[in-house]
Design a protein around this motif. Structure first.
Motif, PDB file in Angstrom:
ATOM      1  N   ASN A  62      -6.622  -9.323  24.003  1.00  0.00           N
ATOM      2  CA  ASN A  62      -5.826  -9.283  22.778  1.00  0.00           C
ATOM      3  C   ASN A  62      -6.745  -9.128  21.573  1.00  0.00           C
ATOM      4  O   ASN A  62      -7.693  -9.899  21.408  1.00  0.00           O
ATOM      5  N   ASP A  99      -6.902  -9.645  17.728  1.00  0.00           N
ATOM      6  CA  ASP A  99      -6.173 -10.421  16.721  1.00  0.00           C
ATOM      7  C   ASP A  99      -6.500  -9.875  15.340  1.00  0.00           C
ATOM      8  O   ASP A  99      -7.669  -9.736  14.987  1.00  0.00           O
ATOM      9  N   CYS A 100      -5.469  -9.569  14.596  1.00  0.00           N
ATOM     10  CA  CYS A 100      -5.656  -9.041  13.242  1.00  0.00           C
ATOM     11  C   CYS A 100      -5.093 -10.034  12.253  1.00  0.00           C
ATOM     12  O   CYS A 100      -3.951 -10.484  12.403  1.00  0.00           O
ATOM     13  N   SER A 101      -5.872 -10.366  11.257  1.00  0.00           N
ATOM     14  CA  SER A 101      -5.401 -11.253  10.197  1.00  0.00           C
ATOM     15  C   SER A 101      -5.913 -10.687   8.883  1.00  0.00           C
ATOM     16  O   SER A 101      -6.608  -9.670   8.863  1.00  0.00           O
ATOM     17  N   LEU A 159     -11.613 -10.467  18.433  1.00  0.00           N
ATOM     18  CA  LEU A 159     -11.262 -10.542  19.848  1.00  0.00           C
ATOM     19  C   LEU A 159     -12.039 -11.691  20.455  1.00  0.00           C
ATOM     20  O   LEU A 159     -13.182 -11.950  20.082  1.00  0.00           O
ATOM     21  N   ASN A 163      -0.246 -11.806  10.537  1.00  0.00           N
ATOM     22  CA  ASN A 163      -1.108 -11.898  11.706  1.00  0.00           C
ATOM     23  C   ASN A 163      -0.469 -11.204  12.901  1.00  0.00           C
ATOM     24  O   ASN A 163       0.709 -11.389  13.184  1.00  0.00           O
ATOM     25  N   SER A 201      -1.198  -9.774  17.096  1.00  0.00           N
ATOM     26  CA  SER A 201      -2.041  -9.781  18.283  1.00  0.00           C
ATOM     27  C   SER A 201      -1.639  -8.570  19.124  1.00  0.00           C
ATOM     28  O   SER A 201      -0.460  -8.398  19.434  1.00  0.00           O
ATOM     29  N   GLY A 230      -2.320  -6.516  22.595  1.00  0.00           N
ATOM     30  CA  GLY A 230      -2.939  -6.520  23.921  1.00  0.00           C
ATOM     31  C   GLY A 230      -3.308  -5.110  24.344  1.00  0.00           C
ATOM     32  O   GLY A 230      -2.462  -4.217  24.363  1.00  0.00           O
ATOM     33  N   HIS A 279      -6.793 -19.236  23.578  1.00  0.00           N
ATOM     34  CA  HIS A 279      -7.927 -19.160  22.658  1.00  0.00           C
ATOM     35  C   HIS A 279      -8.840 -20.342  22.941  1.00  0.00           C
ATOM     36  O   HIS A 279      -8.422 -21.485  22.857  1.00  0.00           O
TER      37      HIS A 279
END
Length: 264
Positions: free
Chosen positions: A27, A29-31, A37, A65, A67, A69, A125
């Protein structure tokens, strides 16, 4: 809505080449702060953490935010279609099941776009604790790659020992033994060739060379590598990514069956 535009598209290609043999799917992860990652390899022995900070992108938009995959092998195939000088844009919609990669040539006369299906990946996580390491070695990435490659032709494991004498990489196998010792060498005129050793106490740990060789695939990203060691903690092998982040690999030491496990 997610939209990331990276002028140095080759950076993303190098990141994928470094990851795809170690991690098959993960995944991203964008924030608001960046694109990251964190994933274990398929045998759950090594952990990788990637961070690309938002400031490193020419354009970075992440409304909330997200995620995503992705299968890293498939992502790597798509990125191979980009030229090394291409500008890469990644786009995704909130709740969408695809991600789009757009490649623009520097002269803007060719634009390609590829759409890839996203996956639902169960992942936990793992909190990576901030650790005070007993020893930190900074050395040229190419030298570390060479040592791991050379030693793996003799044995399967590497013992990394840091003492006031320097850092020693050693292995033993059926054909014999090998030792490589590096002493501190702070080259002022060529800082990328420096070997810097910070040691609070001596450390000697054993690791599987198969994983170390896999980590060195990140060396095209950085001229130097930082190896952080502490007894009873996983080693951290870090490659900085330009001014925008890092890729870090963590690997637990092997416990030698025949050694007394109490630290004498």
């Amino acid at each position: 809505m997610l939209e990331l535009r990276l002028v140095q598209g080759s950076l993303l290609k190098k990141v994928m080449e470094a990851l795809k043999d170690l991690v098959t799917e993960a995944n991203f992860d964008c924030s608001a702060s960046g694109f990251s990652l964190q994933a274990m390899d398929s045998s759950h022995v090594a952990l990788v953490a990637l961070l690309l900070r938002a400031e490193g992108f020419e354009h970075y938009r992440c409304d909330r935010n997200m995620s995503m995959g992705m299968n890293l092998g498939n992502m790597s195939k798509m990125l191979r279609c980009a030229g090394n000088d291409d500008i890469i844009t990644i786009k995704g919609d909130d709740g969408g099941d695809t991600v789009t990669f757009m490649f623009e040539s520097p002269t803007q006369d060719k634009i390609s776009d590829f759409e890839m299906k996203l996956m639902d990946i169960e992942s936990e996580h793992l909190g990576i604790p901030e650790a005070d390491y007993h020893a930190i070695v900074r050395m040229p990435a190419a030298e570390f790659t060479r040592i791991c490659k050379d030693l793996s032709s003799i044995g399967d494991t590497v013992v990394i020992s840091v003492t006031k004498e320097g850092v020693k990489f050693s292995t033993r196998g059926d054909i014999g033994t090998a030792n490589v010792v590096l002493r501190q060498n702070i080259t002022i005129d060529k800082p990328e060739e420096a070997i810097v050793i910070e040691m609070n106490e001596p450390v000697s740990l054993t690791f599987a060379l198969r994983y170390m060789n896999s980590f060195t695939k990140a060396s095209p990203l950085s001229s130097t590598v930082t190896i952080s060691l502490s007894n009873e903690l996983p080693v951290a092998v870090e490659y900085k990514i330009a001014e925008m982040g890092y890729i870090r690999f963590y690997l637990a030491p092997k416990i030698e069956e025949d050694e007394d496990e109490t630290n004498v």
